[in-house]
Design an enzyme around this catalytic site. Structure first.
Site, PDB file in Angstrom:
ATOM      1  N   VAL A 279      63.962 -29.847 -35.874  1.00 11.89           N
ATOM      2  CA  VAL A 279      65.557 -29.407 -36.579  1.00 11.89           C
ATOM      3  C   VAL A 279      65.097 -29.932 -38.157  1.00 11.89           C
ATOM      4  O   VAL A 279      63.711 -30.614 -38.456  1.00 11.89           O
ATOM      5  CB  VAL A 279      66.378 -30.868 -35.807  1.00 11.89           C
ATOM      6  CG1 VAL A 279      66.004 -31.960 -36.992  1.00 11.89           C
ATOM      7  CG2 VAL A 279      68.152 -30.705 -37.065  1.00 11.89           C
ATOM      8  N   CYS A 280      65.572 -29.277 -39.201  1.00 13.81           N
ATOM      9  CA  CYS A 280      64.673 -29.626 -40.287  1.00 13.81           C
ATOM     10  C   CYS A 280      66.224 -29.481 -41.556  1.00 13.81           C
ATOM     11  O   CYS A 280      66.857 -30.003 -40.941  1.00 13.81           O
ATOM     12  CB  CYS A 280      63.777 -28.781 -40.675  1.00 13.81           C
ATOM     13  SG  CYS A 280      65.165 -26.380 -41.036  1.00 13.81           S
ATOM     14  N   GLY A 281      65.285 -29.090 -42.510  1.00 16.16           N
ATOM     15  CA  GLY A 281      66.661 -29.013 -43.488  1.00 16.16           C
ATOM     16  C   GLY A 281      68.032 -28.178 -43.238  1.00 16.16           C
ATOM     17  O   GLY A 281      69.203 -28.239 -43.200  1.00 16.16           O
TER      18      GLY A 281
END
Length: 580
Positions: free
Chosen positions: A540-542
């Site tokens: 997951v990231c932004g």
């Protein structure tokens, strides 16, 4: 052939049918019967007339009887109610509402454009003074005329019209409360996308109450209204606006014995012809086929009504002295848009709820949150997008998007691709306008196609947010409890989920999913030994881009990995914590 063609109802479908009939045939006799005083007006503009955005009521009139007479040689009979259809003798009974006189009018072809009517919920006190519905110009005039006596209003229903009413009442300085009986606003959207809208309403000081059932209205001595909820709570307001939906106005069709569909609309064929070969029907009153699912549906929108009116006109004259004109209706895909304060909400095709309802198994979805134009040009705003597609062939099934700029343009492009049977590979290769103030070299439409196409190629395996938050964890209002449950699930080896957040340390510390570990993307190659090769890795990231790069690194280093599409932006919508 000098056909006599009668049209019952004007506005979008009937008026466009009449105008095209005249363009196709100069010698036909065409008469429109309209129960109200206005034959063609802008329904969609009514909330904005109340909000004083449209100041001049005359601007709402698309065409007048005088214009129809002078320009098109079409007679318009306003304030004329059609009471009955005699199919055997091909005639209708008409009552002049001003004089009360009745007469019969014969026809060679008849078009029903009777539209829809507001649904009045079965609630005690629904007929009290101060309770309004908005469907016609007189309705809007009545509400607008009483605004001076209102300081507050309750809007019953959070669909398109209800929210547009809420916005415009707020602009007139009223305290506005929106009550919705279900757990989300805007039923056309999927629940997680609708949360963006709910947050935006609250940001603009609209009191939104979901899962709220009203069981009684009470008129107080000071002429205010008390809205009683089933949970025992109550709201005192100066007015109530009922906007819980519409239903087809099919009384005439039922009286005539025409075929009615399961959804309550007139059943028509691909030429808009009813079960009677001399009668056609268009607009809100008909059931139409969804071009993606093939299912019958009701779609009370002006755009489809106009196209149906044009096609019906061509079908009526197709056996006459006119050149043969294509006159088959392809169906609908539900493309729509709504403005709410500075927010634009648009969708096309089917939503995920519909796919699940019809047990459509071979589909996938991606989320993305690109800017409406390049970030280096001032004023870039995010567009929150969801794309649905068929995993067997990449065919586009639907799209939903929200944002403050550039939303309608992107959904219109995707809508056109759906109409042409396009796939996510077509979106990936679409050549669209680019300049810094308008878009990016990789437009949001391209990005949606790229993400989906990479998933189909196996380069971008996706994890589902539902698996993280809904299948295993019932997210409750107690965020601490939900976080503890989530941490337990992620820590359970049985799930084989190792959650890796590849944002920077500062971003991670500000907010992250419980029990995730933080390995910034720029350090990932040097820290592969910290990851388990036995457990699957969810990245997951932004907003999803860094996680995709991490996915490619991990895949090529032998890890089993999936990306949580849309990153923390999407997590917050699923978790009921989205922010604009």
């Amino acid at each position: 052939m000098n056909k006599r063609i009668l049209i019952i109802g004007g506005v979008a479908g009937g008026a466009s049918c009449a105008a095209r009939l005249r363009r196709l045939c100069e010698h036909c006799e065409i008469v429109i019967f309209e129960m109200g005083s206005y034959v063609s007006f802008a329904n969609c503009g009514l909330p904005y007339f109340i909000g004083d955005v449209i100041v001049d009521e005359q601007k709402l009139l698309v065409a007048t009887p005088e214009l129809f007479e002078k320009r098109f040689n079409i007679r318009v009979c306003t304030d004329s109610e059609v009471l009955a259809i005699d199919r055997t003798n091909k005639s209708i009974e008409v009552c002049d509402l001003k004089t009360g006189r009745k007469r019969n009018e014969s026809y060679d072809a008849l078009v029903l454009s009777t539209g829809s009517e507001a649904v009045w919920p079965d609630i005690d006190g629904i007929d009290l003074p101060g309770i309004y519905v908005l469907r016609t110009i007189p309705d809007s005039r009545k509400i607008r005329g009483n605004l001076a006596n209102m300081k507050s209003a309750v809007v019953l229903g959070a669909g398109f019209l209800g929210l547009e009413l809420a916005e415009n009442l707020k602009k007139r300085a009223l305290k506005v409360t929106v009550l919705q009986s279900t757990d989300q606003v805007m039923p056309a959207l999927d629940k997680e996308m609708a949360r963006f809208v709910a947050q935006y309403l609250q940001k603009n000081d609209i009191d939104l109450q979901l899962n709220c059932q009203v069981n009684r209205f009470e008129l107080n001595q000071d002429q205010t209204l008390t809205v009683h909820r089933q949970d025992g709570e109550s709201i005192i307001s100066d007015a109530v606006m009922v906007s819980v939906g519409v239903k087809p106005r099919t009384q005439l069709a039922r009286q005539a014995g025409l075929a009615i569909g399961d959804l309550g609309g007139i059943r028509v064929d691909e030429t808009m012809q009813t079960s009677d070969s001399h009668i056609w029907a268009v607009g809100d009153v008909v059931e139409v086929r969804n071009v993606i699912t093939g299912e019958w549906q009701l779609l009370p929108l002006a755009g489809p009504a106009n196209r149906q009116g044009r096609l019906a006109a061509a079908a009526i004259l197709s056996n006459g002295d006119q050149q043969e004109i294509p006159s088959t209706y392809r169906g609908v895909q539900g493309t729509s848009v709504c403005g709410l304060f500075d927010l634009t909400i648009a969708s096309t095709g089917v939503n995920e709820k519909t796919l699940q309802k019809i047990n459509y198994e071979n589909y996938e979805k991606v989320y993305l949150h690109p800017g409406n134009h390049v970030g280096y040009y001032p004023g870039a705003k995010p567009i929150h997008m969801k794309l649905l597609y068929d995993t067997s062939n990449g065919k586009i099934l639907g799209a939903q998007a929200l944002g403050e700029s550039g939303v309608a343009r992107r959904v219109d492009v995707i809508s056109a691709f759906i109409q042409m049977g396009g796939s996510v590979y077509d979106l990936e290769e679409a050549e669209l306008c680019y300049a810094p103030q308008f878009g990016a070299t990789k437009d949001p439409v391209n990005l949606a196609g790229m993400i989906a196409a990479n998933q189909l190629r196996g380069m971008h395996p996706l994890a589902k947010w539902e698996e993280l938050l809904e299948t295993h964890v019932q997210v409750t209002e107690d965020k601490d409890e939900a976080a503890q449950l989530l941490a337990f699930i992620l820590d359970d080896p049985f799930t084989q989920a190792q959650l890796v957040d590849v944002r920077t340390e500062a971003e991670f510390l500000q907010k992250h999913i419980p029990n995730a570990i933080n390995i910034p993307l720029d350090n990932l190659r040097d820290r592969l030994n910290e990851l388990s090769r036995e457990r699957e890795i969810w990245v997951v990231c932004g907003v999803g881009q860094r996680a995709y790069n991490a996915t490619r690194i991990l895949q090529q280093n032998g890890f089993r990995v999936r990306n949580l599409s849309g990153g923390m932006q999407t997590y917050e919508t699923y978790n009921g914590d989205s922010e604009q």
